[in-house]
Enzyme design. Structure first.
Site, PDB file in Angstrom:
ATOM      1  N   SER A  77      56.048  50.044  33.159  1.00 31.92           N
ATOM      2  CA  SER A  77      56.699  49.476  34.197  1.00 31.92           C
ATOM      3  C   SER A  77      58.153  50.125  34.467  1.00 31.92           C
ATOM      4  O   SER A  77      58.089  51.024  35.177  1.00 31.92           O
ATOM      5  CB  SER A  77      56.892  48.020  33.580  1.00 31.92           C
ATOM      6  N   ASP A  82      47.249  44.388  38.365  1.00 33.64           N
ATOM      7  CA  ASP A  82      48.668  44.237  37.545  1.00 33.64           C
ATOM      8  C   ASP A  82      49.256  43.191  38.506  1.00 33.64           C
ATOM      9  O   ASP A  82      49.604  43.403  39.773  1.00 33.64           O
ATOM     10  CB  ASP A  82      49.230  45.745  37.530  1.00 33.64           C
ATOM     11  N   HIS A 120      49.498  43.378  33.005  1.00 32.35           N
ATOM     12  CA  HIS A 120      50.545  44.420  32.973  1.00 32.35           C
ATOM     13  C   HIS A 120      50.744  45.532  32.019  1.00 32.35           C
ATOM     14  O   HIS A 120      50.919  45.286  30.924  1.00 32.35           O
ATOM     15  CB  HIS A 120      52.028  43.728  33.135  1.00 32.35           C
TER      16      HIS A 120
END
Length: 534
Positions: free
Chosen positions: A249, A477, A504
């Site tokens: 991320s 996602d 995610h």
């Protein structure tokens, strides 16, 4: 007004939720990896190679690059951790607050090291996301699962709290626990001129409090541009000529920035759940909200297939039913065991938290069923998990760190017409989050009033000399759109892997189709096949 979904806590550490919800059947995000038997003695740290890791271009930083990290027990950082203690060591790295002033103030970076148990290939740095996520906490939860994997045998795996985050000092902590509770007790749905003004005054106060408690000099140096310099000092202190990196991320933003600044110091790099460093800020937040809407709709279909789903059995009506449930909380919090009650804002936050991974869908389903009976306990606990609040009412500093880092990592949206248009667009892109009180007015967020200027701007990454790395992107996602991974792979000239799923991030969570080629890449630099899709 509808608030943009921020990129925060994007690497969901599910074991933390087990504590938060008191559940007994929840499995971890790396489920299926098994536990690890501890080795009889601690694994030594990396051997020194004096001079080889010092940056020859800047001798003024030699004392930082050449420092010895005093590794010791992790008990001070993680007294209740479930990590393999005999292989785990913690320590601190000293870095200059301002790299232009190496003789000035310093910061201390908290670090966690899981020692390699086999034929050691080097150091693997990890970052769980955020900004504001603690790499020490991440490793405290994940070390036991990493330890039995091949990468845990071949690498010293390092988690660290970026400057200002978690146990690093100075810590970015601007608001008191009571202030955080007061903000969450308000729904912030008034879009009249007076309501917008109140929101903006609240947002302006955050930066003012941060500047008062931490000083502008430190606030100006908490962004990604300085974090990647810290990572390179870390490389030197770990006596590694090159780094291996696994970023999730927001951690992909750190990875991309490090690759751009120090391309020849990268041996291998995996960026999972990519943030696009070239994305337009407005288009980026719209795409993220649309991603959460898609994840909500997939959750709703799953929920509708089960008995007693609070959203009903007709997938075409689930958004409207959800709106009906949560909008009833505006001005009337649901009853909870906790005296705070569940506000509308916390219901939205708790829902968003659960949409990061299918592992949490059962809690969202249970929370909505509770809400249909007038109770809000499960959704409140999900919201607390996102906000970093424990059962005693103590908040970690992740939210303040998130804001401070985000506000120096890129330009704020300040144009009045753009803010008003964005509010309308967000309601359309994520209708499950729409409070139904839109008036075409939007509020400027904290960054519009931040007391120090940005240190980064959106741009395409130019990393000449970088070896071929890997980007993993998930088709649905909710937080980092698949297209962002495609873009980052193009910018880095990296090998793109695709995971078909609604979650995610996906690496090293027990999906053999992903984990096997990623392991081969890290261990012996064999790239995944072109077009790998799982």
């Amino acid at each position: 007004m509808i608030r943009p979904t921020p990129r925060r806590f994007l690497r969901v550490i599910v074991p933390a939720l087990v504590l938060a919800l008191g559940a007994s059947a929840c499995t971890s995000g790396t489920s299926g990896l098994g536990s690890v038997a501890e080795r009889p003695s601690s694994v030594p740290g990396p051997s020194a190679a004096p001079g080889s890791s010092i940056d020859p271009a800047d001798g003024t930083l030699a004392r930082f690059y050449g420092q010895q990290i005093a590794w010791g027990s992790c008990g001070e950082f993680l007294p209740d951790g479930q990590y393999p203690e005999q292989r785990s060591r913690c320590g601190r790295l000293t870095v200059p607050v301002d790299y232009a002033k190496p003789d000035g103030a310093t910061a201390s970076i908290a670090m966690f090291r899981l020692g390699a148990s086999g034929d050691r290939r080097g150091v693997l740095l990890t970052d769980p996301g955020g900004p504001g996520g603690s790499g020490v906490d991440f490793m405290g939860s994940a070390a036991g699962q990493f330890a039995d994997l091949e990468i845990g045998k071949r690498f010293d795996i390092i988690g660290f709290d970026p400057r200002g985050v978690g146990r690093s000092t100075p810590a970015i902590r601007c608001r008191s626990d009571a202030e955080r509770d007061r903000v969450r007790a308000t729904d912030w749905v008034d879009t009249s001129p007076a309501g917008i003004d109140a929101v903006q005054k609240r947002n302006a106060s955050v930066g003012a409090e941060c500047a008062q408690k931490l000083g502008k000099d430190f606030l100006a140096h908490v962004g990604t541009a300085d974090v990647v310099r810290d990572m390179d000092v870390m490389r030197g202190a770990l006596r590694a000529d090159q780094l291996n990196y696994l970023g999730y991320s927001y951690g992909t933003r750190i990875g991309a920035a490090y690759a751009e600044q120090f391309p020849t110091r990268v041996r291998a790099m995996i960026n999972d759940g990519a943030v696009d460093p070239a994305a337009d800020p407005i288009a980026d937040v719209v795409a993220q909200n649309a991603g959460f809407q898609r994840a909500f709709e997939r959750f709703a279909v799953d929920c509708a297939s089960m008995p007693q789903c609070a959203l009903g059995t007709d997938p075409t009506k689930v958004t409207a039913r959800y709106q009906q449930l949560v909008r009833s909380l505006i001005g009337r919090p649901a009853r909870t065991t906790d005296p705070r009650g569940l506000t509308y804002a916390d219901a939205i936050t708790g829902t968003g938290q659960a949409l990061y991974t299918r592992t949490l869908w059962r809690y969202l389903r249970d929370g909505l069923a509770q809400l249909s009976t007038g109770r809000g306990d499960t959704l409140l606990r999900l919201a607390d998990l996102y906000e970093g609040r424990d059962r005693s009412g103590r908040y970690d500093n992740s939210a303040d760190a998130f804001t401070a880092i985000r506000c120096v990592d890129g330009p704020a949206i300040t144009d009045r017409a753009a803010l008003d248009k964005l509010d309308v667009t967000l309601r359309a892109s994520a209708p499950f989050r729409d409070d139904g009180r839109g008036s075409g007015r939007g509020a400027a967020d904290e960054c519009a009033y931040w007391p120090v200027p940005p240190t980064s701007t959106p741009h395409r990454i130019d990393a000449k000399g970088l070896p071929t790395t890997v980007v993993l992107s998930t088709t649905d996602d909710p937080a980092t759109p698949y297209e962002a991974g495609v873009s980052l792979a193009d910018q880095l000239r990296a090998r793109l892997m695709t995971f078909k799923g609604t979650q995610h991030t996906a690496s090293f969570e027990g999906v053999e189709c992903l984990d096997a080629p990623l392991t081969r890449y890290l261990v012996d630099l064999t790239l995944p096949a072109v077009g790998t899709t799982c």
